[in-house]
Design a protein around this motif. Structure first.
Motif, PDB file in Angstrom:
ATOM      1  N   ARG A   1       0.852  -1.191   0.000  1.00 48.03           N
ATOM      2  CA  ARG A   1       0.000   0.000   0.000  1.00 48.03           C
ATOM      3  C   ARG A   1       0.885   1.238   0.000  1.00 48.03           C
ATOM      4  O   ARG A   1       1.822   1.327   0.786  1.00 48.03           O
ATOM      5  CB  ARG A   1      -0.887   0.036   1.242  1.00 48.03           C
ATOM      6  CG  ARG A   1      -1.967  -1.024   1.230  1.00 48.03           C
ATOM      7  CD  ARG A   1      -2.871  -0.867   2.438  1.00 48.03           C
ATOM      8  NE  ARG A   1      -3.906  -1.897   2.439  1.00 48.03           N
ATOM      9  CZ  ARG A   1      -4.820  -2.033   3.402  1.00 48.03           C
ATOM     10  NH1 ARG A   1      -4.812  -1.192   4.434  1.00 48.03           N
ATOM     11  NH2 ARG A   1      -5.722  -2.980   3.329  1.00 48.03           N
TER      12      ARG A   1
ATOM     13  N   ASN B   1       0.474   5.012   0.723  1.00 46.82           N
ATOM     14  CA  ASN B   1      -0.553   5.804   1.411  1.00 46.82           C
ATOM     15  C   ASN B   1      -0.443   7.298   1.139  1.00 46.82           C
ATOM     16  O   ASN B   1       0.590   7.910   1.412  1.00 46.82           O
ATOM     17  CB  ASN B   1      -0.438   5.571   2.917  1.00 46.82           C
ATOM     18  CG  ASN B   1      -0.742   4.130   3.294  1.00 46.82           C
ATOM     19  OD1 ASN B   1      -1.897   3.723   3.314  1.00 46.82           O
ATOM     20  ND2 ASN B   1       0.293   3.353   3.575  1.00 46.82           N
TER      21      ASN B   1
ATOM     22  N   ARG C   1       4.556   5.660   3.479  1.00 49.64           N
ATOM     23  CA  ARG C   1       4.337   4.575   4.438  1.00 49.64           C
ATOM     24  C   ARG C   1       4.005   3.249   3.738  1.00 49.64           C
ATOM     25  O   ARG C   1       3.010   2.598   4.042  1.00 49.64           O
ATOM     26  CB  ARG C   1       3.214   4.963   5.416  1.00 49.64           C
ATOM     27  CG  ARG C   1       3.640   6.019   6.429  1.00 49.64           C
ATOM     28  CD  ARG C   1       2.454   6.721   7.023  1.00 49.64           C
ATOM     29  NE  ARG C   1       1.866   7.674   6.085  1.00 49.64           N
ATOM     30  CZ  ARG C   1       0.563   7.884   5.929  1.00 49.64           C
ATOM     31  NH1 ARG C   1      -0.296   7.199   6.645  1.00 49.64           N
ATOM     32  NH2 ARG C   1       0.132   8.763   5.053  1.00 49.64           N
ATOM     33  N   TYR C   2       4.836   2.886   2.786  1.00 52.24           N
ATOM     34  CA  TYR C   2       4.637   1.603   2.099  1.00 52.24           C
ATOM     35  C   TYR C   2       4.649   0.454   3.107  1.00 52.24           C
ATOM     36  O   TYR C   2       5.506   0.421   4.000  1.00 52.24           O
ATOM     37  CB  TYR C   2       5.795   1.351   1.134  1.00 52.24           C
ATOM     38  CG  TYR C   2       5.740   2.103  -0.167  1.00 52.24           C
ATOM     39  CD1 TYR C   2       4.953   1.649  -1.217  1.00 52.24           C
ATOM     40  CD2 TYR C   2       6.503   3.249  -0.366  1.00 52.24           C
ATOM     41  CE1 TYR C   2       4.925   2.315  -2.432  1.00 52.24           C
ATOM     42  CE2 TYR C   2       6.487   3.920  -1.580  1.00 52.24           C
ATOM     43  CZ  TYR C   2       5.690   3.454  -2.610  1.00 52.24           C
ATOM     44  OH  TYR C   2       5.668   4.101  -3.808  1.00 52.24           O
ATOM     45  N   PHE C   3       3.744  -0.457   2.967  1.00 51.93           N
ATOM     46  CA  PHE C   3       3.826  -1.718   3.714  1.00 51.93           C
ATOM     47  C   PHE C   3       3.024  -2.765   2.948  1.00 51.93           C
ATOM     48  O   PHE C   3       2.171  -2.419   2.134  1.00 51.93           O
ATOM     49  CB  PHE C   3       3.346  -1.554   5.166  1.00 51.93           C
ATOM     50  CG  PHE C   3       1.852  -1.499   5.337  1.00 51.93           C
ATOM     51  CD1 PHE C   3       1.117  -0.389   4.948  1.00 51.93           C
ATOM     52  CD2 PHE C   3       1.164  -2.564   5.904  1.00 51.93           C
ATOM     53  CE1 PHE C   3      -0.264  -0.351   5.106  1.00 51.93           C
ATOM     54  CE2 PHE C   3      -0.220  -2.529   6.069  1.00 51.93           C
ATOM     55  CZ  PHE C   3      -0.934  -1.421   5.669  1.00 51.93           C
TER      56      PHE C   3
END
Lengths: 481, 490, 95
Positions: free
Chosen positions: A78, A80, A271-273
């Motif tokens: 994701r 964000n 905030r990639y995760f």
């Protein structure tokens, strides 16, 4: 100072799937606003994504097409950020583990030299919707039809050195994705959009300068202009002792300038995760092999083969191999008439010229390749001359039938009867005693011109049907030495 | 009325099958009890009297025509986190106060197809974030055993409604204990299945990799009945499991001789209320007397469940809740000045304090520079926690322990201290992190308040948990004990 | 674990939330306590341990590329706060 541009491109390619990457909505272009936005696309509460198999296959095909590492295991993340055209508040993309890893890609430049461009990666992601800024009482309208359309983001290494190289890369990429059939490549409809990263450094330096990113440029011409302007802007800044700010800019085609994007003022932290609604994509070797087996001959290989097999020039081979449809057409013509060079010449000059004049693509061509090949065969067996052939080509284009029937109907068969031609040659000489006298006194160069004059006279008499070789031969015999 | 022996879903269906009552009568009865009791209890956010009566009449007609589904006419309540087409689904948040979804959750759909009748939507912690039902926009739900106490959370409304006999069963969701802890605190049976067992489609997301829908009912038998209907692969949920669903009801009688029950040593130490511990040991002793073997085990990383969970769940929640932006549905602030104002004010007004707190924590855990130390570290620890369970299951068939550290606490007692509140979940979180199935069943109450025993199974081994609970409930009647009637009169 | 006021503001900005100045100290305290809890994780040796994003070791199923959704704009927009001509409206966005 002498500045050297360093350019990297990120191309967002819409994949030609019927449905979206994570939902069963249609991807048709131009539908009424929000009529192709399902509960998943609208990020309704409780909605979940399911990955489209075709998008995965297209991404793998691309990877195979640039001889890249294919991610046997890839992961969606994701990304964000808030934006009204991004309904979930995050974009599903791939960050740490993309489906296509490092690859490379050969492009041919205007001077005929070629260059290998490194592809850093290509990853799958979803497209955003569209913001319509027409005035809705001072508000912006949001259309989410495009939201969720599959994109392949193709990232190059920062190795392009000019606007020309960037455009050459984009054209070659465009050609490749059409060969692979993974995108409709319709740039006017936004199927291929480009972000340009560009920085300057002193010529010869090997450290990179601060770069600016120009977002969402959607035509080859705009890419060229945007880069040219940005190089100029940065050079002026640097020359006057200023420095380039790392920022996102927009190319304004109407004003032909780049300017900073205001909407990106808030500092971002994406905030990639790993996307917890999706699982890792694991590609079976069998799928990769199955796709590899369907790979067509690609432009670079075809270009080379056209040179080797048909003896075409690099330039001609490049033009003909540019699109798979054109290359196939050319090969069919060459097969019918058995003279590849003649076929290459006719396809490039007459056929493409006619298509251009009528605004058609090779796919819309009204003339079947064997019909054109049939016409060329009549040139080769000396039934008609090249000049007459052009006349017949016109008639064929208008749908008057095949070459042979037009030749018969119009009586265009070439005259190769030496007695008849000899009579016409005699008449031409007798009717132009002044030119005959000039010929007798002229040097070689002038004689050539005069021969041309006599050939013209004979052709006029024969309505163009006299065999030109025979006319020349008889003239040489009958003119004074 | 509430002190009568409560009727189970299974017995109601039997009565319907035998024509001893009609679905319409059952629903009217439910609605009457809700009308009488729920003003004080506040277990429902929305009651759909009209829709329920229409569905009940349809169920009666189906039964008369011989085409009734297996649950035809059974009254049921859904936690207000499950989307119900045409019926307001609020997630107990002001954000969704007016949200009427144009679709139903897969679980809701499956239960409806089997003939179950939706009576209404139950109260919960806002977006399922809480362990006491006190974060609801619609006010706290109360524990039917003691109106000054919480029913637990987040599925507090479902637990209270079943415990109070308003409905025989209800759906719940469990992200960190949200089915089991309220089931324990309200004295009912609740099962959280294996992650992926029940489709998450249409279940409003809190933390996607932890959320799991399940059943809250009187008995293990009722849980088996409803879970069998809700469970199964859903192609619209990528994380939905493809494992076939066994017949849980017929599995209730499976042989359990020699069953090895693992007891994590540290779960029965000082952190557990000692009286609660005694009740649990007594229950485990009864299982031992019926042929089970009790084995001490260790879950060396399980104590890290709280920090791991309270980073992972908020991280996922912080982005799952980004879609609530006032643009397409849900709360939108009045007269936004600009786009940022629209976002910020709509979200600030729409979300309560606990939700905002968790969004901020999650945002922090994922932000640049902190990701590795917080989110990634938590996910690595999660693997260790799961591995502990997998290792333990090489030696035991089921793990047993407390569901909650104590009995129901008082309203307001822990709400101002999130960290103390989070301790409430210390026995339940590891199960979610590992994706395991677990249920809570009532054992002998303590001081008039219910106590729950938690049973944890291997992945997809729900049937064994249900069978074990059923065996216990065959010989005991704690699950059939009802709270005193409201007002305290015996 | 201590959160600066600036950091708190930045988190709120990223999450599109606004922190009421009156509630800021209590919020800061609560967040710090929760993050303090997280420091217990340091006790776990996670060297070489892969993060576990999903409790089951499953792989992503793929959906056939077929159009299964029809136009439900009216139903979806009936619950939207502001629409016109089929578009969702937001305050003017400047690019």
């Amino acid at each position: 100072m002498n500045w050297e541009p360093v350019i990297g491109l990120e191309v967002h390619l819409q994949l030609a799937t019927r449905s979206k990457i994570f939902s069963g909505s249609a991807t048709t272009f131009g539908a009424a606003p929000n009529t192709q936005a399902s509960a998943v696309d609208l990020a309704m509460p409780g909605m979940l994504p399911v990955l489209n198999e075709q998008a995965v296959r297209y991404a793998v095909l691309f990877g195979l097409g640039i001889d890249a590492e294919i991610g046997r295991r890839s992961v969606f993340d994701r990304k964000n950020y808030f934006y009204p055209d991004l309904p979930k508040g995050y974009q599903i993309s791939q960050f740490a583990e993309p489906i296509v890893g490092r690859g490379q890609f050969e492009i041919v430049l205007g001077d005929g030299t070629s260059k290998t461009v490194g592809i850093t990666r290509a990853h799958l992601e979803e497209d955003a919707g569209k913001s319509l800024h027409e005035d809705y009482h001072g508000q912006t309208g949001i259309d989410l039809n495009r939201a969720g359309t599959p994109l392949l983001e193709i990232v190059t290494e920062p190795e392009l050195a000019s606007a020309e190289e960037a455009v050459a890369y984009l054209k070659a990429l465009h050609s490749l994705v059409l060969y692979l059939g993974i995108s409709d490549g319709n740039m006017a409809e936004g199927s291929m959009r480009c972000d340009i990263n560009i920085s300057l450094r002193p010529a010869g330096s090997d450290t990179l300068g601060t770069r600016a990113e120009i977002k969402n440029v959607n035509s080859f011409r705009f890419v060229e202009k945007a880069i040219a302007h940005e190089i100029e802007r940065q050079a002026e800044l640097l020359d006057s002792g200023g420095s380039v700010v790392q920022e996102t800019r927009l190319y304004d085609a109407e004003r032909d300038e780049t300017r900073p994007m205001r909407s990106k003022e808030v500092a971002t932290d994406y905030r990639y995760f790993p996307e917890p609604d999706l699982l890792p994509v694991v590609l079976e070797e069998s799928l990769i092999e199955e796709l590899r087996a369907t790979l067509p001959e690609l432009p670079t290989a075809k270009r080379q083969r056209f040179q080797d097999q048909y003896g075409l020039s690099a330039y001609d081979a490049g033009v003909l191999a540019d699109s798979r449809a054109l290359a196939d057409y050319f090969e069919a013509v060459a097969g019918t008439c058995s003279d590849a060079k003649l076929a290459a010449n006719w396809v490039q000059v007459e056929l493409l010229g006619q298509l251009n004049r009528e605004g058609l693509t090779i796919g819309d061509c009204p003339l079947a390749p064997d019909a054109l090949g049939g016409l060329l065969a009549r040139i080769l067996d000396e039934t008609i001359s090249g000049k007459i052939a052009k006349q017949i080509f016109e008639a064929m284009w208008q749908g008057e039938g095949d070459a042979d029937s037009i030749i018969e109907a119009r009586g265009l068969r070439q005259v190769s009867d030496s007695g008849a031609i000899a009579a016409m040659v005699d008449a031409a000489l007798a009717g132009n005693p002044e030119q005959v006298a000039q010929y007798a006194a002229a040097d070689d160069q002038k004689r050539k011109k005069l021969i041309g004059y006599f050939v013209g006279q004979v052709m006029k008499t024969s309505k163009g049907q006299a065999n030109p070789a025979l006319v020349n031969q008889l003239l040489a015999e009958k003119l004074p030495d | 009325m509430a002190s009568e022996t409560p009727v189970t879903a299974s017995s109601l269906l039997e009565a319907l099958d035998q024509g001893r009552c009609s679905a319409e009568e059952l629903i009217r009865d439910c609605l009457d009890r809700i009308g009488a009791v729920d003003g004080a209890l506040n277990s429902f956010i929305t009651v759909d009297a009209e829709g329920a009566l229409a569905a009940a009449r349809a169920a009666d007609a189906d039964r008369a025509a011989g085409r009734a589904g297996p649950l035809a006419g059974l009254p049921l309540a859904h936690k207000d986190i499950f989307c119900t087409e045409g019926l307001r689904t609020s997630c107990a948040s002001r954000m969704l106060d007016t949200f009427v979804p144009p679709y139903s959750a897969t679980a809701v759909q499956r239960l409806a197809t089997a003939g179950a009748v939706t009576v209404g939507k139950t109260n919960m912690d806002e977006f399922a974030m809480g362990s006491s039902n006190e974060t609801s926009y619609y006010g706290p739900c109360r524990n039917p055993w003691d109106g000054d106490r919480v029913p637990g959370g987040s599925s507090g409304g479902s637990a209270a409604a079943v415990a109070a006999g308003l409905v025989p069963a209800a759906t719940g969701t469990d992200t960190g204990g949200s089915i089991r802890q309220p089931a324990a605190l309200c004295g009912i049976t609740g099962i959280k299945p294996t992650y992926g067992r029940v489709s998450r489609l249409g279940m409003i997301a809190f933390a996607s990799s932890l959320d799991q829908g399940g059943v809250m009912a009187r008995s293990a038998e009722d849980c088996a009945l409803l879970l069998g209907t809700m469970a199964g692969h859903d192609p619209a949920d990528s994380t939905s499991a493809r494992e076939p669903v066994p017949d849980y009801r017929s599995g209730l009688t499976m042989a359990l001789d020699g069953l090895r029950i693992g007891l994590p040593r540290r779960w029965f130490d000082a952190s557990l209320d000692s009286a609660v511990g005694d009740r649990l040991r007594a229950a485990l002793g009864e299982l031992e007397a019926r042929g089970a073997r009790l084995v001490d085990i260790d879950l060396p990383h399980n104590h890290l469940s709280i920090p791991a969970y309270y980073l992972i769940a908020p991280a996922e929640a912080s982005t799952n809740l980004a879609r609530y932006d006032g643009v397409r549905y849900g709360h939108r602030c009045k007269a936004p000045l600009d786009l940022e104002d629209l976002y910020t004010r709509s979200r600030e007004e729409g979300f309560g304090a606990e939700v905002q707190r968790r969004i901020l924590i999650g945002t922090y855990a994922l932000s640049a520079g902190y990701y590795d130390a917080y989110y990634k570290k938590a996910q690595q620890t999660r693997r260790l926690i799961r591995q502990d369970y997998l290792d333990a299951f090489t030696g035991v068939d089921v793990i047993a322990g407390p569901t909650a550290p104590g009995t129901a606490f008082r309203l307001g007692e822990k709400i101002d201290d999130p960290v103390t509140m989070y301790q409430e979940d210390s026995y339940t979180l590891g199960v979610n992190l590992a994706g395991l199935p677990a249920l809570s069943l009532p054992v002998e109450p303590l001081g008039g308040l219910p106590v729950g025993l938690q049973l944890i199974g291997q992945h997809f081994d729900e049937a064994r948990l249900l069978a074990l609970a059923h065996r216990y409930q065959q010989d005991t009647d704690w699950h059939l004990q009802a709270p005193p009637p409201p007002g305290g009169a015996a | 674990m201590s959160l600066g006021a600036e950091q708190l503001e930045r988190l709120a900005a990223l999450a599109r939330l606004r922190i009421d100045p009156g509630e800021a100290p209590a919020l800061k305290d609560a967040l710090e306590r929760i993050l303090g809890l997280a420091e217990e994780l340091a006790a776990a040796d996670t060297t070489g341990i892969d993060p576990l994003a999903n409790p089951l070791d499953a792989v992503q199923p793929l959906r056939a590329d077929t159009v299964t959704e029809s136009n439900r704009r009216d139903a979806f927009q009936a619950i939207a706060p502001a629409v016109e001509d089929g578009l969702y409206l937001v305050p003017r966005v400047v690019e």
